[in-house]
Design a protein around this motif. Structure first.
Motif, PDB file in Angstrom:
ATOM      1  N   ALA A 174       0.847  -1.202   0.000  1.00 24.07           N
ATOM      2  CA  ALA A 174       0.000   0.000   0.000  1.00 24.07           C
ATOM      3  C   ALA A 174       0.882   1.252   0.000  1.00 24.07           C
ATOM      4  O   ALA A 174       2.111   1.183  -0.075  1.00 24.07           O
ATOM      5  N   GLU A 175       0.242   2.391   0.096  1.00 22.60           N
ATOM      6  CA  GLU A 175       0.964   3.659   0.111  1.00 22.60           C
ATOM      7  C   GLU A 175       1.503   3.955   1.522  1.00 22.60           C
ATOM      8  O   GLU A 175       0.970   3.437   2.515  1.00 22.60           O
ATOM      9  N   PRO A 176       2.533   4.796   1.637  1.00 23.73           N
ATOM     10  CA  PRO A 176       3.029   5.192   2.966  1.00 23.73           C
ATOM     11  C   PRO A 176       1.904   5.758   3.819  1.00 23.73           C
ATOM     12  O   PRO A 176       1.087   6.545   3.341  1.00 23.73           O
ATOM     13  N   ALA A 177       1.847   5.364   5.088  1.00 20.36           N
ATOM     14  CA  ALA A 177       0.723   5.757   5.943  1.00 20.36           C
ATOM     15  C   ALA A 177       1.162   6.323   7.285  1.00 20.36           C
ATOM     16  O   ALA A 177       0.326   6.527   8.164  1.00 20.36           O
ATOM     17  N   GLY A 178       2.473   6.573   7.473  1.00 22.73           N
ATOM     18  CA  GLY A 178       2.940   7.053   8.764  1.00 22.73           C
ATOM     19  C   GLY A 178       2.828   5.952   9.807  1.00 22.73           C
ATOM     20  O   GLY A 178       2.981   4.776   9.502  1.00 22.73           O
ATOM     21  N   ARG A 179       2.561   6.332  11.040  1.00 17.02           N
ATOM     22  CA  ARG A 179       2.380   5.319  12.082  1.00 17.02           C
ATOM     23  C   ARG A 179       0.946   4.810  12.023  1.00 17.02           C
ATOM     24  O   ARG A 179      -0.008   5.576  12.175  1.00 17.02           O
ATOM     25  N   VAL A 180       0.787   3.524  11.808  1.00 19.36           N
ATOM     26  CA  VAL A 180      -0.535   2.907  11.693  1.00 19.36           C
ATOM     27  C   VAL A 180      -0.935   2.314  13.040  1.00 19.36           C
ATOM     28  O   VAL A 180      -0.114   2.227  13.961  1.00 19.36           O
ATOM     29  N   PRO A 181      -2.203   1.924  13.209  1.00 17.12           N
ATOM     30  CA  PRO A 181      -2.635   1.341  14.484  1.00 17.12           C
ATOM     31  C   PRO A 181      -1.770   0.156  14.904  1.00 17.12           C
ATOM     32  O   PRO A 181      -1.354  -0.648  14.071  1.00 17.12           O
ATOM     33  N   ASP A 182      -1.527   0.069  16.204  1.00 24.34           N
ATOM     34  CA  ASP A 182      -0.714  -1.010  16.746  1.00 24.34           C
ATOM     35  C   ASP A 182      -1.361  -2.371  16.465  1.00 24.34           C
ATOM     36  O   ASP A 182      -2.585  -2.482  16.316  1.00 24.34           O
ATOM     37  N   PHE A 183      -0.503  -3.395  16.443  1.00 21.39           N
ATOM     38  CA  PHE A 183      -0.955  -4.746  16.100  1.00 21.39           C
ATOM     39  C   PHE A 183      -0.772  -5.656  17.309  1.00 21.39           C
ATOM     40  O   PHE A 183       0.348  -5.853  17.794  1.00 21.39           O
ATOM     41  N   GLY A 184      -1.869  -6.213  17.815  1.00 20.51           N
ATOM     42  CA  GLY A 184      -1.809  -7.049  19.009  1.00 20.51           C
ATOM     43  C   GLY A 184      -2.225  -8.477  18.750  1.00 20.51           C
ATOM     44  O   GLY A 184      -2.914  -8.784  17.774  1.00 20.51           O
ATOM     45  N   GLY A 185      -1.815  -9.361  19.649  1.00 21.69           N
ATOM     46  CA  GLY A 185      -2.200 -10.758  19.561  1.00 21.69           C
ATOM     47  C   GLY A 185      -3.662 -10.964  19.899  1.00 21.69           C
ATOM     48  O   GLY A 185      -4.369 -10.029  20.292  1.00 21.69           O
ATOM     49  N   PRO A 186      -4.151 -12.211  19.775  1.00 24.24           N
ATOM     50  CA  PRO A 186      -5.579 -12.489  19.943  1.00 24.24           C
ATOM     51  C   PRO A 186      -6.064 -12.500  21.377  1.00 24.24           C
ATOM     52  O   PRO A 186      -7.280 -12.492  21.603  1.00 24.24           O
ATOM     53  N   GLU A 187      -5.127 -12.505  22.362  1.00 27.75           N
ATOM     54  CA  GLU A 187      -5.541 -12.594  23.762  1.00 27.75           C
ATOM     55  C   GLU A 187      -4.597 -11.786  24.644  1.00 27.75           C
ATOM     56  O   GLU A 187      -3.400 -11.701  24.368  1.00 27.75           O
ATOM     57  N   VAL A 188      -5.133 -11.206  25.714  1.00 25.68           N
ATOM     58  CA  VAL A 188      -4.318 -10.639  26.784  1.00 25.68           C
ATOM     59  C   VAL A 188      -4.249 -11.673  27.890  1.00 25.68           C
ATOM     60  O   VAL A 188      -5.286 -12.125  28.386  1.00 25.68           O
ATOM     61  N   ARG A 189      -3.037 -12.065  28.252  1.00 22.28           N
ATOM     62  CA  ARG A 189      -2.846 -13.145  29.221  1.00 22.28           C
ATOM     63  C   ARG A 189      -1.877 -12.705  30.307  1.00 22.28           C
ATOM     64  O   ARG A 189      -0.884 -12.016  30.025  1.00 22.28           O
ATOM     65  N   ASP A 190      -2.125 -13.150  31.544  1.00 17.93           N
ATOM     66  CA  ASP A 190      -1.123 -12.891  32.573  1.00 17.93           C
ATOM     67  C   ASP A 190       0.029 -13.877  32.394  1.00 17.93           C
ATOM     68  O   ASP A 190      -0.127 -14.958  31.812  1.00 17.93           O
ATOM     69  N   ALA A 191       1.195 -13.482  32.889  1.00 15.30           N
ATOM     70  CA  ALA A 191       2.398 -14.276  32.677  1.00 15.30           C
ATOM     71  C   ALA A 191       2.270 -15.681  33.249  1.00 15.30           C
ATOM     72  O   ALA A 191       2.809 -16.642  32.687  1.00 15.30           O
ATOM     73  N   LYS A 192       1.542 -15.822  34.354  1.00 13.54           N
ATOM     74  CA  LYS A 192       1.401 -17.137  34.984  1.00 13.54           C
ATOM     75  C   LYS A 192       0.656 -18.107  34.079  1.00 13.54           C
ATOM     76  O   LYS A 192       1.030 -19.280  33.951  1.00 13.54           O
ATOM     77  N   SER A 193      -0.403 -17.637  33.418  1.00 12.59           N
ATOM     78  CA  SER A 193      -1.162 -18.526  32.538  1.00 12.59           C
ATOM     79  C   SER A 193      -0.334 -18.923  31.325  1.00 12.59           C
ATOM     80  O   SER A 193      -0.428 -20.054  30.832  1.00 12.59           O
ATOM     81  N   LEU A 194       0.495 -18.008  30.834  1.00 10.42           N
ATOM     82  CA  LEU A 194       1.377 -18.328  29.711  1.00 10.42           C
ATOM     83  C   LEU A 194       2.441 -19.333  30.136  1.00 10.42           C
ATOM     84  O   LEU A 194       2.787 -20.248  29.371  1.00 10.42           O
ATOM     85  N   ALA A 195       2.950 -19.166  31.364  1.00  9.12           N
ATOM     86  CA  ALA A 195       3.940 -20.113  31.874  1.00  9.12           C
ATOM     87  C   ALA A 195       3.335 -21.506  31.986  1.00  9.12           C
ATOM     88  O   ALA A 195       3.958 -22.510  31.600  1.00  9.12           O
ATOM     89  N   ARG A 196       2.115 -21.583  32.516  1.00 12.64           N
ATOM     90  CA  ARG A 196       1.440 -22.882  32.638  1.00 12.64           C
ATOM     91  C   ARG A 196       1.286 -23.533  31.261  1.00 12.64           C
ATOM     92  O   ARG A 196       1.511 -24.738  31.097  1.00 12.64           O
TER      93      ARG A 196
END
Length: 265
Positions: free
Chosen positions: A178-200
């Protein structure tokens, strides 16, 4: 139609960007420290971003560059200066840069460097697009692989929004086409998880039992993470979950985090 140049195209994110561009029907040229045989339709050109050697020739006639090259050991600002200057001289119309969510709010040294590169690009006079992404699955895996060497694993009381490099790569390829767009919206993963659940999830997937001990770490960096400055918040762009990523890697050794993030650090 000119090829699209990818810096860091042999890294975890860069390889996926090259694949996404090829899937979109575009030729990809990978800047590498040494020439390599053509692979999967992409070709490699020997360039040293630290010195700028080979950049002029590599960017001649190129319209678009995707900048994924990064290192945790320093030199990103100097490499960016060489790249942006050469791109400007070569008449590159669009430079796509990948950065990290929270680089302007969490005072990690590596984040400060990524923010400095963003500002260099903004001041370069180039047409540009900057995409900030959350932490990569690879980084979370690497983090727990290191901590898991001990039977007792300290887990910081913070949250992550981990994202797969393939999802980020597809977005970067879309932006490059596409064309240059400057800073575009941030890109995040599908879930917000606490570190403990990710460790498990990690230790379950790897078949190891570990005692997880909550740890509250002091300092401005950890305060930024506790505030959620590393999260996108209301955007869940990625599709691949951490568990799905782990399932695919179940028979592999933890990969070494060399990008990044890329970003995603």
């Amino acid at each position: 139609m000119s090829p699209i140049v990818v810096t860091g195209g042999t890294g975890q994110l860069g390889r996926q960007v090259v694949r996404a561009l090829l899937d979109a029907g575009r030729e990809a040229v990978v800047l590498s420290r040494r020439e390599r045989p053509v692979a999967d339709g992409s070709r490699f050109v020997a360039v040293d971003l630290r010195t700028g050697a080979g950049l002029g020739e590599a960017l001649s006639g190129v319209d678009t560059v995707v900048h994924c090259a990064s290192t945790l050991t320093g030199g990103d600002e100097q490499a960016a200066e060489k790249l942006f200057g050469a791109a400007k001289r070569a008449g590159v119309a669009h430079l796509v840069n990948v950065s990290i969510v929270g680089v302007d709010r969490i005072p990690l040294p590596y984040y400060k460097t990524k923010l400095a590169v963003e500002r260099q690009l903004e001041a370069s006079g180039l047409g540009y697009t900057t995409l900030r992404a959350t932490q990569f699955h690879d980084l979370i895996q690497f983090f727990f692989a290191i901590l898991g060497r001990s039977p007792v694993v300290p887990v910081p009381s913070i949250r992550f929004q981990p994202v797969d490099t393939r999802d980020v790569a597809v977005r970067l390829a879309e932006l490059a086409l596409a064309e240059p767009a400057g800073r575009v919206p941030d890109f995040g993963g599908p879930e917000v998880r606490d570190a403990k659940s990710l460790a498990r999830a990690y230790f379950t997937a790897t078949g190891r039992r570990r005692l997880l001990v909550p740890l509250r770490m002091p300092g401005q960096v950890m305060a930024g993470f506790r505030r959620g400055e590393n999260l996108v918040g209301d955007r869940f762009d990625g599709r691949i979950t951490f568990e799905e990523f782990l399932a695919e890697r179940a028979t592999r050794r933890p990969s070494r985090f060399t990008d990044a993030g890329g970003s995603g650090g």
